[in-house]
Design an enzyme around this catalytic site. Structure first.
Site, PDB file in Angstrom:
ATOM      1  N   GLY A   1       2.275   2.689  10.865  1.00 55.91           N
ATOM      2  CA  GLY A   1       3.221   3.789  10.693  1.00 55.91           C
ATOM      3  C   GLY A   1       3.891   4.220  11.994  1.00 55.91           C
ATOM      4  O   GLY A   1       4.525   5.262  12.050  1.00 55.91           O
TER       5      GLY A   1
ATOM      6  N   SER B   1       3.348  -1.705  10.593  1.00 57.79           N
ATOM      7  CA  SER B   1       4.780  -1.758  10.883  1.00 57.79           C
ATOM      8  C   SER B   1       5.414  -3.113  10.597  1.00 57.79           C
ATOM      9  O   SER B   1       6.280  -3.568  11.347  1.00 57.79           O
ATOM     10  CB  SER B   1       5.043  -1.312  12.330  1.00 57.79           C
ATOM     11  OG  SER B   1       4.616   0.039  12.509  1.00 57.79           O
TER      12      SER B   1
ATOM     13  N   GLY C   1       2.863  -0.878   4.390  1.00 48.85           N
ATOM     14  CA  GLY C   1       2.910   0.544   4.083  1.00 48.85           C
ATOM     15  C   GLY C   1       4.342   0.994   3.846  1.00 48.85           C
ATOM     16  O   GLY C   1       4.930   0.751   2.788  1.00 48.85           O
ATOM     17  N   GLY C   2       4.935   1.640   4.852  1.00 50.42           N
ATOM     18  CA  GLY C   2       6.259   2.249   4.711  1.00 50.42           C
ATOM     19  C   GLY C   2       7.313   1.348   4.089  1.00 50.42           C
ATOM     20  O   GLY C   2       8.066   1.784   3.200  1.00 50.42           O
TER      21      GLY C   2
ATOM     22  N   GLU D   1      -5.440  -4.627  10.611  1.00 45.44           N
ATOM     23  CA  GLU D   1      -4.476  -3.540  10.784  1.00 45.44           C
ATOM     24  C   GLU D   1      -4.810  -2.761  12.056  1.00 45.44           C
ATOM     25  O   GLU D   1      -5.633  -1.841  12.022  1.00 45.44           O
ATOM     26  CB  GLU D   1      -4.519  -2.598   9.580  1.00 45.44           C
ATOM     27  CG  GLU D   1      -4.142  -3.251   8.267  1.00 45.44           C
ATOM     28  CD  GLU D   1      -3.535  -2.257   7.293  1.00 45.44           C
ATOM     29  OE1 GLU D   1      -2.438  -2.524   6.813  1.00 45.44           O
ATOM     30  OE2 GLU D   1      -4.147  -1.208   7.026  1.00 45.44           O
TER      31      GLU D   1
ATOM     32  N   GLU E   1      -7.046   4.674   7.636  1.00 45.73           N
ATOM     33  CA  GLU E   1      -6.865   6.107   7.347  1.00 45.73           C
ATOM     34  C   GLU E   1      -8.125   6.686   6.719  1.00 45.73           C
ATOM     35  O   GLU E   1      -8.450   7.859   6.930  1.00 45.73           O
ATOM     36  CB  GLU E   1      -5.624   6.299   6.451  1.00 45.73           C
ATOM     37  CG  GLU E   1      -4.357   6.133   7.283  1.00 45.73           C
ATOM     38  CD  GLU E   1      -3.190   5.490   6.558  1.00 45.73           C
ATOM     39  OE1 GLU E   1      -3.181   5.457   5.319  1.00 45.73           O
ATOM     40  OE2 GLU E   1      -2.279   5.003   7.258  1.00 45.73           O
TER      41      GLU E   1
ATOM     42  N   ASN F   1       0.877  -1.180   0.000  1.00 49.49           N
ATOM     43  CA  ASN F   1       0.000   0.000   0.000  1.00 49.49           C
ATOM     44  C   ASN F   1       0.908   1.221   0.000  1.00 49.49           C
ATOM     45  O   ASN F   1       1.458   1.586   1.033  1.00 49.49           O
ATOM     46  CB  ASN F   1      -0.906  -0.028   1.242  1.00 49.49           C
ATOM     47  CG  ASN F   1      -1.765   1.218   1.334  1.00 49.49           C
ATOM     48  OD1 ASN F   1      -1.791   2.040   0.417  1.00 49.49           O
ATOM     49  ND2 ASN F   1      -2.497   1.340   2.439  1.00 49.49           N
ATOM     50  N   TRP F   2       1.030   1.823  -1.179  1.00 47.29           N
ATOM     51  CA  TRP F   2       1.952   2.970  -1.296  1.00 47.29           C
ATOM     52  C   TRP F   2       1.328   4.253  -0.747  1.00 47.29           C
ATOM     53  O   TRP F   2       2.000   5.301  -0.727  1.00 47.29           O
ATOM     54  CB  TRP F   2       2.370   3.159  -2.758  1.00 47.29           C
ATOM     55  CG  TRP F   2       3.233   2.057  -3.302  1.00 47.29           C
ATOM     56  CD1 TRP F   2       3.776   1.008  -2.607  1.00 47.29           C
ATOM     57  CD2 TRP F   2       3.657   1.881  -4.661  1.00 47.29           C
ATOM     58  NE1 TRP F   2       4.505   0.201  -3.445  1.00 47.29           N
ATOM     59  CE2 TRP F   2       4.452   0.710  -4.713  1.00 47.29           C
ATOM     60  CE3 TRP F   2       3.442   2.589  -5.849  1.00 47.29           C
ATOM     61  CZ2 TRP F   2       5.018   0.247  -5.897  1.00 47.29           C
ATOM     62  CZ3 TRP F   2       4.011   2.121  -7.026  1.00 47.29           C
ATOM     63  CH2 TRP F   2       4.798   0.966  -7.045  1.00 47.29           C
ATOM     64  N   LYS F   3       0.074   4.185  -0.333  1.00 45.74           N
ATOM     65  CA  LYS F   3      -0.607   5.367   0.228  1.00 45.74           C
ATOM     66  C   LYS F   3      -0.402   6.580  -0.689  1.00 45.74           C
ATOM     67  O   LYS F   3      -0.406   6.423  -1.908  1.00 45.74           O
ATOM     68  CB  LYS F   3      -0.129   5.612   1.668  1.00 45.74           C
ATOM     69  CG  LYS F   3      -0.278   4.358   2.538  1.00 45.74           C
ATOM     70  CD  LYS F   3      -0.133   4.601   3.999  1.00 45.74           C
ATOM     71  CE  LYS F   3      -0.299   3.282   4.748  1.00 45.74           C
ATOM     72  NZ  LYS F   3      -0.270   3.435   6.185  1.00 45.74           N
TER      73      LYS F   3
ATOM     74  N   HIS G   1      -9.687   1.043   4.717  1.00 51.45           N
ATOM     75  CA  HIS G   1      -8.416   1.283   5.403  1.00 51.45           C
ATOM     76  C   HIS G   1      -8.641   2.239   6.579  1.00 51.45           C
ATOM     77  O   HIS G   1      -9.449   3.161   6.493  1.00 51.45           O
ATOM     78  CB  HIS G   1      -7.380   1.860   4.432  1.00 51.45           C
ATOM     79  CG  HIS G   1      -6.002   1.861   5.010  1.00 51.45           C
ATOM     80  ND1 HIS G   1      -5.568   2.841   5.879  1.00 51.45           N
ATOM     81  CD2 HIS G   1      -4.985   0.984   4.877  1.00 51.45           C
ATOM     82  CE1 HIS G   1      -4.335   2.555   6.244  1.00 51.45           C
ATOM     83  NE2 HIS G   1      -3.953   1.441   5.659  1.00 51.45           N
TER      84      HIS G   1
HETATM   85  P1  13P Z   1       2.909   0.683   7.837  1.00 55.74           P
HETATM   86  O1  13P Z   1       3.463  -0.607   7.264  1.00 55.74           O
HETATM   87  O2  13P Z   1       3.633   1.899   7.334  1.00 55.74           O
HETATM   88  O3  13P Z   1       2.748   0.635   9.310  1.00 55.74           O
HETATM   89  O4  13P Z   1       1.423   0.832   7.225  1.00 55.74           O
HETATM   90  C1  13P Z   1       0.542  -0.234   7.325  1.00 55.74           C
HETATM   91  C2  13P Z   1      -0.648   0.065   6.493  1.00 55.74           C
HETATM   92  O5  13P Z   1      -1.434   0.952   6.795  1.00 55.74           O
HETATM   93  C3  13P Z   1      -0.825  -0.726   5.264  1.00 55.74           C
HETATM   94  O6  13P Z   1      -2.096  -0.528   4.727  1.00 55.74           O
END
Ligand code: 13P
Length: 252
Positions: A173, A213, A234-235, A167, A97, A9-11, A95
């Protein structure tokens, strides 16, 4: 045994050139190995570019969101048919967010889930509790609500196109991942509930990703849990090396 599924997930990160390069590096790094299902979910403007970069490989394309309607006067929104048109097979819905920063309700997420499935997409439905909810012992209740309400009126026949991502909001994050035990407990709960909603058979087949994470150094132990079937990253998905290391942690 369920095949592991790791999605990036590159957000709201990358740019056109960076997205193309990252996708190309992931494809190259995998060298056709499809023991783990791998999906890349770039921002909307880069979907078509990443579609080109993964063409001919086993890597699949996903979007990070969509609007439930096929078309219409919905300024700024993107429909499931548009996602299919540019080569998406998957879409992330619900998600945290979007739930917490953009105020999406379980009802709205359910509209999207049904619409995505009806259009032929595969859905990664995200669920997860906040830190306050965990501290006040509401984790199961929140997961139950998000799962049950997210899946209202979903046909049993569509369950093979569903993926659930656990999640925990407090792990996203933050660098604080759930412990393997916490992840396993939540995943086992979600699988049990899924089985009650649909069937034991559907629950056994359901891929449940962990997100929050995940890094190269904790992926293997998380993915080794019996009910953890991969991750939503994510990251650590923004660098080909770390993402590929996480994918490799899913090879058993
Ligand atoms: P991180 O891996 O940056 O914690 O993000 C997780 C996430 O929200 C994937 O959708």
């Amino acid at each position: 045994m369920r095949k592991k599924f790791v999605a990036a997930n590159w957000k709201m990160y990358t740019n056109r050139v960076g997205a193309q390069q990252l996708a190309a590096d992931v494809v190259k790094g995998l060298a056709g190995d499809d023991r783990v299902t791998v999906a890349l979910c770039p921002p909307f403007p880069y979907l078509a570019f990443v579609a080109d970069a993964v063409k001919g490989s086993k890597v699949v394309l996903g979007a990070q969101n969509m609007y439930p309607d096929k078309e219409g006067a919905f300024t700024g929104e993107v429909s499931p048919t548009m996602l299919l048109d540019v080569g998406c097979t998957h879409v992330i819905l619900g998600h945290s967010e979007r739930r917490h920063k953009l105020g999406e309700s379980d009802w709205f997420i359910n509209q999207k889930v049904r619409s995505a499935l009806a259009a032929g997409l595969q859905v990664i439905l995200c669920v997860g509790e906040t830190l306050d909810e965990r501290k006040s012992n509401q984790t199961d209740a929140v997961l139950d609500r998000q799962l049950t309400q997210g899946l209202v009126d979903v046909a049993a026949a569509d369950t093979p196109r569903l993926v659930v991502a656990y999640e925990p909001v407090w792990a996203i994050g933050t660098g604080h991942n759930a412990t393997p035990e916490q992840a396993q407990e939540a995943h086992a709960f979600l699988r049990r509930r899924f089985g009650q909603i649909f069937s034991e058979k559907a629950a056994v087949a359901l891929p449940i990703q962990y997100g929050g994470s995940v890094k190269p150094d904790n992926a293997a132990i998380l993915f080794a849990q019996p009910d953890v079937d991969g991750g939503l990253i994510g990251g650590a998905s923004l660098k080909a090396d770390s993402f590929l290391a996480i994918v490799r942690a899913g090879i058993s």
